[in-house]
Design an enzyme around this catalytic site. Structure first.
Site, PDB file in Angstrom:
ATOM      1  NE  ARG A   1      -3.011   0.173   3.443  1.00  0.00           N
ATOM      2  CZ  ARG A   1      -2.399   0.944   4.587  1.00  0.00           C
ATOM      3  NH1 ARG A   1      -2.835   2.859   4.582  1.00  0.00           N
ATOM      4  NH2 ARG A   1      -2.385   0.711   5.369  1.00  0.00           N
TER       5      ARG A   1
ATOM      6  CE1 TYR B   1     -14.117   9.572 -18.264  1.00  0.00           C
ATOM      7  CE2 TYR B   1     -13.264  10.613 -16.225  1.00  0.00           C
ATOM      8  CZ  TYR B   1     -13.929   9.277 -16.811  1.00  0.00           C
ATOM      9  OH  TYR B   1     -14.259   7.836 -16.308  1.00  0.00           O
TER      10      TYR B   1
ATOM     11  CG  ASP C   1      -6.934  14.230 -17.119  1.00  0.00           C
ATOM     12  OD1 ASP C   1      -6.277  13.522 -17.661  1.00  0.00           O
ATOM     13  OD2 ASP C   1      -8.181  13.555 -16.268  1.00  0.00           O
TER      14      ASP C   1
ATOM     15  CE  LYS D   1      -9.092   6.417 -20.620  1.00  0.00           C
ATOM     16  NZ  LYS D   1      -9.570   6.103 -18.667  1.00  0.00           N
TER      17      LYS D   1
END
Length: 390
Positions: A57, A110, A182, A207
């Site tokens: 983590r 988005y 972004d 992506k």
């Protein structure tokens, strides 16, 4: 381990050290944690992002390799990898904002980001003001004493509006607020927002960075080391951690990013130009076309115009549904950035959480179709699209 019984030895296999050489590709460290000889070293490592590896983590050698790779491409001081693109966005927003804060965001966003901003308002009392992505004056007018950050997209999803990063980030820096960009659609191959004054860059590594539609992941890159460490501490508690196997797949895809982006951009150009001339199409939204509102800005800011574009069909939603059910090579599927060409209907899929007014504000119509150009031969793609239009 020979003194132990078979059941014990099976739990503790030998781990040969690599000495005198190194692996060509980054190995997958598929382990949840790491063993220490010294308790003090273990304790010290849990409080710093550059310490010894402790627990998955916190980070992992494979994950850290990805963080270092993308941070280097973007010119950052550090990066935090997450389990998804929205994981990266939420890590940044939730790690930096508190109830009562205000932020400014561009209007064309988005759908997942827009939905999250609505959640911040309704659940946490964090207010959001929306401004055009290319209007530094509007940003300046929107800033309040409680404003903490501005949120932009290098190339917006799906209308491909290009943000005035130099102008918007300069205003943010002057007024002492953070700028988050972004950069998923552009990647560092087309734009490096930190070079234009941004403080944080986020990616959906799902992506283009991974590039083969087999990964879900995200990443946030920071210009400032202190800000990176602050958000890293929050990310550890949030738990939106990246998986080492997903990080390894992303590293593998990252090696061909430059080559793939060239083909994505050239295929998008090939299709956008032809669609703009088709009688069934009323508009094509791609910044490489002179008719696009971001054409001049994109020409100054980007060496390529991206592999994603949208177009509007004259017949509205019915025409869009008929088109998408008629393609044979292009695939009707979510996401983008893989080697395959993908299409979708934003109003009913990626931006389904937006109401009519929010869709109109984003420029998305009922007949808007988004195409993420893959790397197939452009003439094969056009043959498929033209027969579907017919």
């Amino acid at each position: 381990m020979s003194e132990f019984r078979p059941e014990t030895r099976a739990v503790h296999p030998p781990q040969p050290a690599v000495e005198g050489s190194r692996p060509i590709s980054v190995p997958i460290y598929q382990t949840s944690g790491f063993v220490f000889e010294d308790p003090a070293v273990m304790a010290a490592s849990m409080g710093r992002p550059d310490g010894a590896y402790v627990y998955g983590r916190y980070t992992n050698p494979t994950v850290r390799s990805l963080e270092l790779a993308v941070s280097g491409l973007e010119g950052g001081a550090g990066a935090v990898a997450t389990g998804s693109g929205m994981g990266a966005i939420n890590t940044v927003l939730l790690g930096l904002l508190k109830p009562g804060d205000h932020m400014v965001a561009q209007r064309s966003l988005y759908g997942g980001t827009a939905a999250m901003l609505n959640e911040l308002t309704g659940r946490f009392g964090i207010t959001v003001t929306y401004v055009p992505e290319n209007d530094p004056g509007a940003l300046r007018a929107a800033v309040r004493p409680e404003t903490r950050l501005v949120y932009l997209e290098t190339i917006s999803n799906p209308m491909t509006l290009v943000a005035d990063l130099p102008g918007m980030c300069a205003v943010a820096r002057e007024l002492g607020i953070l700028s988050v960009v972004d950069n998923t659609f552009a990647t560092a191959m087309l734009c490096r927002p930190l070079e234009h004054g941004a403080d944080i860059v986020v990616h959906s590594t799902t992506k283009y960075l991974s590039g083969h539609t087999d990964v879900v992941g995200g990443l946030a890159v920071f210009a400032d080391a202190a800000l990176y460490e602050k958000v890293w501490h929050f990310s550890v508690e949030l738990g939106a951690s990246a998986d080492p196997f997903a990080a390894w797949l992303t590293l593998r895809g990252l090696q061909t990013l430059g080559l793939r982006m060239e083909r994505h951009c050239s295929n998008a150009h090939h299709l956008a130009v032809r669609l703009a001339e088709h009688p069934a199409v009323t508009a094509v939204h791609w910044p490489g076309l002179a008719s696009h509102p971001s054409y001049e800005l994109a020409g100054k800011l980007l060496p390529g115009f991206g592999g994603v574009f949208a177009f509007d069909l004259a017949g509205g939603r019915a025409a869009g549904e008929k088109f998408m059910s008629s393609v044979r090579l292009a695939l009707l599927a979510p996401s983008l950035g893989g080697v395959e060409t993908l299409i979708l209907h934003p109003a009913s899929t990626s931006h389904r959480s937006l109401g009519p007014e929010e869709l109109a504000r984003s420029g998305i119509g009922e007949g808007t179709v988004r195409i993420a150009a893959g790397i197939e031969h452009p003439e094969d793609l056009w043959a498929d699209i033209s027969q579907a239009l017919a």
